[in-house]
Design a protein around this motif. Structure first.
Motif, PDB file in Angstrom:
ATOM      1  N   ARG A 164      69.165 -39.059  10.225  1.00 44.75           N
ATOM      2  CA  ARG A 164      70.501 -39.564  10.521  1.00 44.75           C
ATOM      3  C   ARG A 164      70.489 -40.289  11.858  1.00 44.75           C
ATOM      4  N   PRO A 165      71.205 -41.402  11.944  1.00 47.55           N
ATOM      5  CA  PRO A 165      71.198 -42.205  13.163  1.00 47.55           C
ATOM      6  C   PRO A 165      71.980 -41.525  14.290  1.00 47.55           C
ATOM      7  N   PRO A 166      71.711 -41.947  15.532  1.00 49.27           N
ATOM      8  CA  PRO A 166      72.434 -41.375  16.674  1.00 49.27           C
ATOM      9  C   PRO A 166      73.956 -41.539  16.560  1.00 49.27           C
ATOM     10  N   ALA A 167      74.426 -42.654  16.002  1.00 52.44           N
ATOM     11  CA  ALA A 167      75.872 -42.857  15.852  1.00 52.44           C
ATOM     12  C   ALA A 167      76.484 -41.790  14.952  1.00 52.44           C
ATOM     13  N   PHE A 168      75.751 -41.356  13.935  1.00 51.12           N
ATOM     14  CA  PHE A 168      76.220 -40.292  13.044  1.00 51.12           C
ATOM     15  C   PHE A 168      76.422 -39.011  13.839  1.00 51.12           C
ATOM     16  N   TRP A 169      75.434 -38.663  14.670  1.00 51.75           N
ATOM     17  CA  TRP A 169      75.529 -37.438  15.464  1.00 51.75           C
ATOM     18  C   TRP A 169      76.600 -37.562  16.539  1.00 51.75           C
ATOM     19  N   GLY A 170      76.809 -38.771  17.067  1.00 52.37           N
ATOM     20  CA  GLY A 170      77.913 -38.984  18.002  1.00 52.37           C
ATOM     21  C   GLY A 170      79.257 -38.757  17.334  1.00 52.37           C
ATOM     22  N   LEU A 171      79.400 -39.275  16.118  1.00 56.88           N
ATOM     23  CA  LEU A 171      80.619 -39.058  15.339  1.00 56.88           C
ATOM     24  C   LEU A 171      80.817 -37.570  15.075  1.00 56.88           C
ATOM     25  N   ALA A 172      79.757 -36.896  14.662  1.00 59.63           N
ATOM     26  CA  ALA A 172      79.851 -35.460  14.392  1.00 59.63           C
ATOM     27  C   ALA A 172      80.273 -34.700  15.645  1.00 59.63           C
ATOM     28  N   ALA A 173      79.708 -35.055  16.787  1.00 61.15           N
ATOM     29  CA  ALA A 173      80.053 -34.377  18.046  1.00 61.15           C
ATOM     30  C   ALA A 173      81.522 -34.588  18.404  1.00 61.15           C
ATOM     31  N   LEU A 174      82.010 -35.813  18.225  1.00 60.17           N
ATOM     32  CA  LEU A 174      83.417 -36.084  18.522  1.00 60.17           C
ATOM     33  C   LEU A 174      84.347 -35.329  17.574  1.00 60.17           C
ATOM     34  N   LEU A 175      83.988 -35.271  16.298  1.00 55.72           N
ATOM     35  CA  LEU A 175      84.818 -34.530  15.345  1.00 55.72           C
ATOM     36  C   LEU A 175      84.809 -33.036  15.650  1.00 55.72           C
ATOM     37  N   VAL A 176      83.666 -32.514  16.074  1.00 52.49           N
ATOM     38  CA  VAL A 176      83.603 -31.097  16.460  1.00 52.49           C
ATOM     39  C   VAL A 176      84.449 -30.846  17.708  1.00 52.49           C
ATOM     40  N   ALA A 177      84.418 -31.774  18.661  1.00 56.83           N
ATOM     41  CA  ALA A 177      85.252 -31.637  19.860  1.00 56.83           C
ATOM     42  C   ALA A 177      86.739 -31.659  19.487  1.00 56.83           C
ATOM     43  N   GLU A 178      87.097 -32.540  18.554  1.00 53.35           N
ATOM     44  CA  GLU A 178      88.488 -32.585  18.094  1.00 53.35           C
ATOM     45  C   GLU A 178      88.866 -31.284  17.391  1.00 53.35           C
ATOM     46  N   LEU A 179      87.951 -30.753  16.595  1.00 51.42           N
ATOM     47  CA  LEU A 179      88.194 -29.469  15.932  1.00 51.42           C
ATOM     48  C   LEU A 179      88.390 -28.365  16.963  1.00 51.42           C
ATOM     49  N   ALA A 180      87.545 -28.341  17.982  1.00 53.92           N
ATOM     50  CA  ALA A 180      87.665 -27.316  19.026  1.00 53.92           C
ATOM     51  C   ALA A 180      89.015 -27.421  19.740  1.00 53.92           C
ATOM     52  N   ALA A 181      89.451 -28.635  20.018  1.00 57.30           N
ATOM     53  CA  ALA A 181      90.746 -28.829  20.686  1.00 57.30           C
ATOM     54  C   ALA A 181      91.890 -28.368  19.783  1.00 57.30           C
ATOM     55  N   ALA A 182      91.832 -28.721  18.510  1.00 60.76           N
ATOM     56  CA  ALA A 182      92.880 -28.299  17.580  1.00 60.76           C
ATOM     57  C   ALA A 182      92.888 -26.782  17.422  1.00 60.76           C
ATOM     58  N   ALA A 183      91.702 -26.175  17.390  1.00 59.81           N
ATOM     59  CA  ALA A 183      91.614 -24.713  17.297  1.00 59.81           C
ATOM     60  C   ALA A 183      92.192 -24.056  18.548  1.00 59.81           C
TER      61      ALA A 183
END
Length: 134
Positions: A6-25
């Motif tokens: 998987r490309p670095p942009a994919f992992w960047g997207l995943a990291a941002l979505l996880v950060a958003e999940l953490a904030a919502a939680a």
């Protein structure tokens, strides 16, 4: 090898979505604690807001699982979430109770995540249409 790297942009997207999940939680936890510890001026409103945030947490968690499975539907799910999040961020920047300290980060993360969703390598990495069973 079953899946290409998987490309670095994919992992960047995943990291941002996880950060958003953490904030919502975190928001969900605060709302749940407030619901139990404080007396809301409107119990119905407090319950509705808490339920909506819990639904958002579940939505984000399912979206992240789909992303890690490389499924195509996650782009639409994440786009909708980014639009909603962008609106929340803009709302935080306006009015007599404006909160730019958290409004600008929400807007910035929304725009960056939205942009990553359209990077060609991310689109290729999320083209799965069904289960990943072999």
């Amino acid at each position: 090898m079953k899946d290409p790297a998987r490309p670095p942009a994919f992992w960047g997207l995943a990291a941002l979505l996880v950060a958003e999940l953490a904030a919502a939680a975190a928001v969900a936890i605060v709302l749940l604690v407030d619901l139990v510890a404080a007396e809301p001026s409107s119990l119905a409103t407090a319950l509705a807001l808490t339920v909506l945030v819990l639904i958002a947490v579940a939505w984000m968690a399912v979206t992240i699982v789909g992303l890690l499975r490389g499924q195509a539907w996650v782009r639409a799910s994440a786009i909708v979430w980014q639009v909603l999040q962008f609106a929340i961020g803009l709302g935080a920047l306006q009015g007599s109770f404006a909160q730019p300290a958290w409004g600008w980060p929400i807007v910035a993360v929304s725009v960056l995540t939205f942009a990553l969703l359209f990077v060609p390598s991310v689109v290729r990495a999320t083209q799965g249409r069904g289960s990943r069973e072999g």
